[in-house]
Every structure is written in structure tokens, then in C-alpha cells.
Design an enzyme around this catalytic site. Structure first.
Site, PDB file in Angstrom:
ATOM      1  N   LYS A 175      50.468 -70.046  38.187  1.00  0.00           N
ATOM      2  CA  LYS A 175      51.120 -70.897  39.486  1.00  0.00           C
ATOM      3  C   LYS A 175      52.421 -70.934  39.633  1.00  0.00           C
ATOM      4  O   LYS A 175      53.150 -70.794  38.563  1.00  0.00           O
ATOM      5  CB  LYS A 175      50.295 -72.132  39.500  1.00  0.00           C
ATOM      6  CG  LYS A 175      48.757 -72.283  39.272  1.00  0.00           C
ATOM      7  CD  LYS A 175      48.318 -71.930  40.395  1.00  0.00           C
ATOM      8  CE  LYS A 175      46.670 -72.017  40.316  1.00  0.00           C
ATOM      9  NZ  LYS A 175      45.877 -71.763  41.289  1.00  0.00           N
ATOM     10  N   HIS A 294      36.220 -62.511  40.939  1.00  0.00           N
ATOM     11  CA  HIS A 294      36.541 -63.725  41.472  1.00  0.00           C
ATOM     12  C   HIS A 294      35.658 -63.650  42.601  1.00  0.00           C
ATOM     13  O   HIS A 294      35.226 -62.772  43.385  1.00  0.00           O
ATOM     14  CB  HIS A 294      38.137 -63.745  41.920  1.00  0.00           C
ATOM     15  CG  HIS A 294      38.469 -65.205  42.467  1.00  0.00           C
ATOM     16  ND1 HIS A 294      38.171 -65.842  43.515  1.00  0.00           N
ATOM     17  CD2 HIS A 294      39.182 -66.163  41.630  1.00  0.00           C
ATOM     18  CE1 HIS A 294      38.785 -67.052  43.379  1.00  0.00           C
ATOM     19  NE2 HIS A 294      39.015 -67.162  42.232  1.00  0.00           N
TER      20      HIS A 294
END
Length: 475
Positions: A175, A294
């Protein structure tokens, strides 16, 4: 007129007849080779359950809205789908029911999830006679399972490649997910890996944007992997997202990852598509790359209780298509996930044989034969205080992925990774001693804070953080 006479002589009677006259067969005996589907159906007012269920069977197999003369050129009895059972619920205001449909194996192309879904969840989901329809579960017969190669490697081979046993794997999503340069991104990867993580990860929407082109990211991440491995003596990895705008570009990026010598790549299987995913899985198997999957976009398809496709079906079809990891929810984090439901599809991802268990939403017994398992990935809003619950829920064959729970540590990425590794090891230790990790895990973490300042800081930062909302999708 000539054609009319011939048609009449052939016994063809044009017109429309009820679906249930052909496709509702309650006396049918299910075959071992049939693909079975359980649909949750909400019919329009006035549509009988038998007609609605038969319409689903017809429109997802050989039927259409009217009788056609070419029906006489084939054997409908051999190829048609059949509704063989309807399960109703007392007190349902909208007349909702579960219908069970059997499809002959010959209706489906071997080794093609794309064809499987095109048939079973194609036009029927827009059928006017239905207010809503949801595919709750599929039974994939062994005869069809064996036409797929499945995960590139499977759980045991991955553990052998990593040389890591007896605990869950630890990961972290880098992040901010967007905006970092490739060099700064590589630094964030290095800090997490050297701190004790097994993997770091591209976020699902990191592809090849102007601020960080894919090749630059791959190069800096590879450098971070090799540097952290040399310092720690452990095998490390980063899920390099190979998802791209074309299948050719996906394989090109995977080939670059192979040439760099990294252990794993990643794909967004729903947005990327099943055909591309299966091709990438085959390449990874041949190249020795692990494949992390994912599930971006899944909640668009699976979150509504009355319409769509349940995630357990997506998990099953991903296992067929191929993937070594698949995001599965956390139960305890920020994302949707009922515990019993989650445990049900986690078993379907990992185990060789799963019995019917309606208490966990499993409608059919599933035999995977020799197909390898998929490691569930718990990710989304988790931190060190969740570790006891995660160890209790997922056990060892899982990847616990702390994004903000690593990078949000007040001392930085590496101390955040240390805190998570210490928390995991503390929980594994008491579990192996025979203690109840769910009950005693908190005390184990507090004890570990006495000698791990990194864990102490993490416990202090996230001691009040909870995500307590009612789950929408329940049994």
C-alpha cells in the site's frame, strides 16, 4: 405447401408447450457422470415451481421457447437437462425454492470452464419468468474433473518449493495500492520480506500504469526478493500481477517473471477471464511458477443472496481452471464472510473429498480425485489481534495476508512484518502444545509482547479496531 406436408408427415407439431412436460422429471435417477446444479429460484407471481424449474433446465441445455422441427434430428432424451427435485421452504412469501438439475456430460467441452459457465449460467439468468435466480452449488463428476489439469502445482508442491511447513504462510499487500514509483515499490517489498513475511503482493488493480510500468516493477521487485533472501536465508516471493488487456500480454509478463527467477505470479481471474486464466495456469505448470489468484469483482456476482453465483461455485471452477492460491475472505476482517459458509468453500478448495453438508452450504458431495488443492488466502482488514482466530479458522494450509496490518505499523514495514511473524509463531506454539488457540491466543500475544517491542506496538495501535457488521450471505 410441399414443406408443410413433409413436416406433417414427419410428426412435427409446431407451437409452444409447457417446459415441465419435457424437462421436469422427478423420477430421474442421477448418474455418476452427470453435472448437478442447485439453483435458488424466485419465480414471477403465478409461475408454478415445476414450470420455473423446468424452464431453467431447458434454457440451460437443449430447450428454447417453442418447439422446433430440428428436435427430431437429435435425441433430446439423451442431451436435455432435467430438473429431478424441487426443495420448497415453508412460509416463503416469494415462493422461493431450490431446484436440482442434472446435465448430461456430453453437453460440455472437456477442460473448459468457459463452456461450462456459458451453458449453465448463460441466458437463463435473464429469463423473464424468473424474478431472481442464484447458482448455489455444482457437483463436478470425476469424469469431468479429470479433463482439467487444475492448480499448476498444489499445496504440497508449494510447501516443498518454499521449504516451509507447520504453519500458515504470511503475506502483505503493498500500500498505497496505486501511485508508488517502481523503485519505491521495490523498497516496500524488501522491507516486508526482510521483516519475516513469506510473500508480498501487488494489489489487484496494479497492472501497468503511467506511474509504474510493469517491467520496471518486476525488475525492482526481483531485486528486493533476492536481497531479502540473502539476508534471511528463507525463500521469499512477491505476487507479480500479470493481468493485462490481452491474453498474449499476460503470458508475456509471466514469461518475464520466469526469466527473472521469481517464484510466483498473480492473475485477477474474474476480470481477466477463465480462458486466459487456464492458459496462464498451464504456462505456470510448465515453467515452475506458482500462481496466485485474486477474486476482484466477485462480490458483483456472489454477494446477493437471491441472484447471481455463490462463491463456492467460483472457487470450484477456479480449482478446475487452475490456481495455487485463491482469496477466500477472512471471517474476522473488513470483508463479507460467514464462518460456516467460508469453512465450507475452504474445504472445497483444499480437500480431496468433501461430503454434502448443508450446515455449511455444501449441496453435493464433491470428489476431486487426484487434483491438487488451492491455498485459501485470508486478506482484508486483519491485524495481529485477529491472529488467534485466523489460525483457528484456517489452520496451516493458508496464507494470512496483512496489508494495512503490516504497513500501518507505527515503526514501518519491517517492524510490522516482525510483529505479524511473532504473533503467528506465538499462536502456533500454544496450539502445538494442545491449548485452545482461540481462547488462549490473546494471552499468548500479550506474553510475546514482553520480548517483542514490534508486536507490543502493533497490539497497542490496533487494540480497538473491529469490523462488526451482520453478514449478508448466510446459510
Amino acid at each position: 405447401m410441399i414443406f408443410a406436408k413433409k413436416t406433417e408427415a414427419a410428426g412435427f407439431k409446431a407451437g409452444v408447450k409447457d417446459y415441465r412436460l419435457t424437462y421436469y422429471t422427478p423420477d430421474y435417477k442421477v448418474k455418476d457422470t452427470d453435472i448437478l446444479a442447485a439453483f435458488r429460484v424466485t419465480p414471477q407471481p403465478g409461475v408454478p415451481p415445476e414450470e420455473a424449474a423446468a424452464a431453467v433446465a431447458a434454457e440451460s441445455s437443449t430447450g428454447t421457447w417453442t418447439t422446433v422441427w430440428t428436435d427430431g434430428l437429435t435425441s433430446l432424451d439423451r442431451y436435455k437437462g432435467r430438473c429431478y427435485f424441487i426443495e420448497t421452504f415453508e412460509g416463503q412469501k416469494d415462493n422461493q425454492f431450490i431446484c436440482y438439475i442434472a446435465y448430461p456430460l456430453d453437453l460440455f467441452e472437456e477442460g473448459s470452464v468457459t463452456n461450462l459457465f456459458t451453458s449453465i449460467v448463460g441466458n437463463v439468468f435473464g429469463f423473464k419468468a424468473l424474478r431472481a435466480i442464484r447458482l448455489e452449488d455444482l457437483r463436478i463428476p470425476v469424469a469431468y474433473v479429470k479433463t482439467f489439469e487444475g492448480p499448476p502445482h498444489g499445496i504440497q508442491v508449494e510447501r516443498d518449493k518454499l521449504n516451509k511447513y507447520g504453519r500458515a504462510l504470511l503475506g502483505c499487500t503493498i500500500k498505497p495500492k496505486l501511485g508508488l514509483s517502481a523503485k519505491n515499490y521495490g523498497r516496500a517489498v524488501y522491507e516486508g520480506l526482510r521483516g519475516g513475511l513469506d510473500f508480498t503482493k501487488d494489489d489487484e488493480n496494479v497492472n501497468s500504469q503511467p506511474f509504474m510500468r510493469w517491467r520496471d516493477r518486476f525488475l525492482f521487485v526481483a531485486e528486493a526478493i533476492y536481497k531479502s533472501q540473502s539476508e534471511t536465508g528463507e525463500v521469499k516471493g512477491h505476487y507479480l500481477n500479470a493481468t493485462a488487456g490481452t491474453s498474449e500480454e499476460v503470458l508475456k509478463r509471466a514469461e518475464c517473471a520466469k526469466e527473472l527467477g521469481v517464484p510466483i505470479v498473480m492473475h485477477d481471474f474474474l476480470t481477466g477471464g477463465f480462458t486466459t486464466n487456464t492458459s496462464l495456469s498451464k504456462y505456470c505448470r510448465e515453467s515452475g511458477l506458482l500462481l496466485h489468484i485474486h477474486r476482484a469483482m466477485h462480490a458483483v456476482v456472489d454477494r446477493q443472496k437471491n441472484h447471481g453465483i455463490h462463491f463456492r461455485v467460483l472457487a470450484k471452477t477456479l480449482r478446475l481452471s487452475g490456481g495455487d492460491h485463491l482469496h477466500s475472505g477472512t471471517v474476522v476482517g473488513k470483508l463479507e464472510g460467514d464462518k460456516d459458509v467460508t469453512l465450507g468453500f475452504v474445504d472445497l478448495m483444499r480437500d480431496d473429498y468433501v461430503e454434502l453438508d448443508r450446515s455449511r452450504g455444501i449441496y453435493f458431495t464433491q470428489d476431486w480425485a487426484s487434483m491438487g488443492g488451492v491455498i485459501p488466502v485470508a486478506s482484508g482488514g486483519i491485524h495481529v489481534w485477529h491472529m488467534p482466530a485466523l489460525v483457528d479458522i484456517f489452520g496451516d494450509d493458508a496464507c494470512l495476508q496483512f496489508g494495512g496490518g503490516t504497513l500501518g505499523h507505527p515503526w514501518g514495514n519491517a517492524p510490522g512484518a516482525v510483529a505479524n511473524r511473532v504473533a503467528l509463531e506465538a499462536c502456533i506454539k500454544i496450539r502445538n502444545q494442545g491449548q485452545n488457540v482461540l481462547r488462549e491466543g490473546g494471552n499468548a500475544l500479550r506474553e510475546a509482547t514482553k520480548w517483542s517491542p514490534e508486536l507490543a506496538a502493533a497490539c497497542e495501535v490496533w487494540k480497538e479496531i473491529k469490523f462488526e457488521f451482520d453478514t449478508i450471505d448466510t446459510i
